[in-house]
Write a protein that holds these residues in place. Structure first.
Motif, short mmCIF file in Angstrom:
data_model
loop_
_atom_site.label_atom_id
_atom_site.label_comp_id
_atom_site.label_asym_id
_atom_site.label_seq_id
_atom_site.Cartn_x
_atom_site.Cartn_y
_atom_site.Cartn_z
N ILE A 1 0.86 -1.18 0.00
CA ILE A 1 0.00 0.00 0.00
C ILE A 1 0.90 1.23 0.00
CG2 ILE A 1 -1.81 1.28 1.20
CD1 ILE A 1 -2.70 -1.33 2.47
N LEU A 2 0.70 2.11 -0.96
CA LEU A 2 1.56 3.28 -1.13
C LEU A 2 0.90 4.51 -0.54
CD1 LEU A 2 4.29 4.06 -2.42
CD2 LEU A 2 3.01 4.73 -4.46
N PHE A 3 1.64 5.22 0.31
CA PHE A 3 1.18 6.47 0.91
C PHE A 3 2.04 7.62 0.39
CE2 PHE A 3 -0.18 3.15 3.76
CZ PHE A 3 -1.42 3.55 4.19
N GLN A 4 1.56 8.83 0.58
CA GLN A 4 2.28 9.99 0.08
C GLN A 4 3.51 10.31 0.90
OE1 GLN A 4 1.47 11.38 -2.81
NE2 GLN A 4 3.29 12.66 -2.71
N SER A 5 3.54 9.93 2.17
CA SER A 5 4.66 10.29 3.04
C SER A 5 4.95 9.17 4.01
CB SER A 5 4.34 11.57 3.81
OG SER A 5 3.31 11.33 4.76
N ASN A 6 6.15 9.23 4.62
CA ASN A 6 6.53 8.27 5.64
C ASN A 6 5.63 8.39 6.87
OD1 ASN A 6 9.24 9.26 4.19
ND2 ASN A 6 9.44 7.11 4.74
N GLU A 7 5.22 9.62 7.17
CA GLU A 7 4.40 9.82 8.37
C GLU A 7 3.06 9.11 8.25
OE1 GLU A 7 6.26 13.99 7.69
OE2 GLU A 7 6.12 12.09 6.61
N THR A 8 2.42 9.19 7.09
CA THR A 8 1.12 8.54 6.93
C THR A 8 1.27 7.03 6.88
OG1 THR A 8 1.29 9.01 4.56
CG2 THR A 8 -0.09 10.49 5.87
N ALA A 9 2.36 6.55 6.27
CA ALA A 9 2.61 5.10 6.27
C ALA A 9 2.80 4.59 7.69
CB ALA A 9 3.83 4.78 5.41
N PHE A 10 3.53 5.35 8.50
CA PHE A 10 3.76 4.94 9.89
C PHE A 10 2.47 5.02 10.70
CE2 PHE A 10 5.22 6.12 14.27
CZ PHE A 10 5.67 4.85 14.61
N ALA A 11 1.65 6.05 10.45
CA ALA A 11 0.37 6.14 11.14
C ALA A 11 -0.50 4.93 10.82
CB ALA A 11 -0.35 7.43 10.75
#
Length: 298
Positions: free
Chosen positions: A214-224
């Motif tokens: 699953i691809l997110f726009q940023s590391n922060e959202t992936a970590f969330a």
């Protein structure tokens, strides 16, 4: 005749980012508009500045030399703008900070700084790229190679990659050791698309593919998303040391690898930071000297 200033601004961003796509995002343009302006600049100069490769661009030798020269000019413009702007109050520190560092490392420790120095007023700014910081910031915490022209810098911490998830994710999916990478959902970031391959190589999983990415726009959202039990995220273990120690996060694979980038505290060469900036610098370096740099993965 000089090229138009807006065209040079677009070229400077594209050369600095080594990407038409990233330059377009920074300047709020379309990649097509960036490409068109670069092509017009190349016609104006009579030679190519970029090699167009499959899904990427690379500076030609002429483009590299021109990019360095134009970059210095824009650095001078940013510095002059900052100096011409109204100076903040003597007890106010205008700090620019890379967003992931700000959220994961600085914010949890901010009360400690404020309790030690209650008279310092903080004005913290952030953005998408460590190559473009707010010109009013007197110091900046940036992620990069440490090669910004005419900048002084202190090394803070390496950018490392570990794969973490919550125990709840494994429990919810019924996953038990020994785990298979093909059963795992990877939560990846569009900002760092090469990190997954780097970590897989360190973990000896080069030939393995996850069940889903699953691809997110940023590391922060992936970590969330990882904190919400959705899968495995790639993070700097220094930023989640407390969660790992408390067992709120786990590392199903113990592999850790480094990228070629680090976090740095930077300020302009020849600039004498005000007392509040020197106070913050001393506190920041003391914090890093005082913490264990080798994170032990459970």
């Amino acid at each position: 005749m000089l090229p138009p200033l807006p065209t040079l601004r677009i070229f400077e961003a594209a050369a600095r980012r080594q990407s038409f796509l990233l330059a377009a995002g920074e300047l709020h343009l379309t990649p097509g508009a960036v490409s068109k302006q670069i092509r017009q600049l190349e016609l104006h100069l009579g030679q190519p500045l970029f090699e167009r490769l499959h899904r990427q661009v690379r500076l030609t030798p002429a483009g590299h030399a021109y990019g360095l020269a134009i970059g210095r000019i824009f650095d001078d413009l940013r510095t002059a703008t900052a100096q011409a702007s109204a100076a903040p109050a003597p007890d106010t520190l205008v700090l620019w900070c890379a967003p992931w560092f700000l959220k994961a490392w600085l914010l949890p420790r901010l009360d400690g700084f404020r309790s030690l120095y209650p008279g310092v007023q903080l004005d913290i700014r952030t953005g998408d790229s460590s190559d473009t910081i707010d010109p009013q910031a007197v110091i900046a915490i940036r992620l990069g190679l440490g090669t910004w022209p005419r900048m002084r810098h202190d090394f803070l911490v390496a950018q490392e990659i570990a794969a973490v998830c919550t125990p709840g994710y494994l429990l919810r999916k019924g996953l038990v050791p020994p785990l298979r990478f093909g059963d795992i959902v990877v939560l990846d970031s569009a900002n760092t698309p090469h990190h997954l391959d780097l970590w897989k190589q360190a973990a000896g999983l080069e030939r393995e593919t996850p069940r889903e990415r699953i691809l997110f726009q940023s590391n922060e959202t992936a970590f969330a998303a990882a904190l919400s039990d959705h899968g495995l995220a790639l993070v700097n273990p220094h930023f989640v040391a407390k969660q790992l120690a408390e067992g709120r996060l786990i590392c199903p694979w113990r592999a850790v690898t480094k990228t070629d980038r680090n976090y740095w505290l930077t300020w302009a060469e020849g600039f004498d930071p005000p007392p509040v900036a020197r106070t913050f610098r001393k506190w920041l370096l003391r914090e890093f000297r005082g913490q264990k740099m080798e994170v032990s993965l459970p």
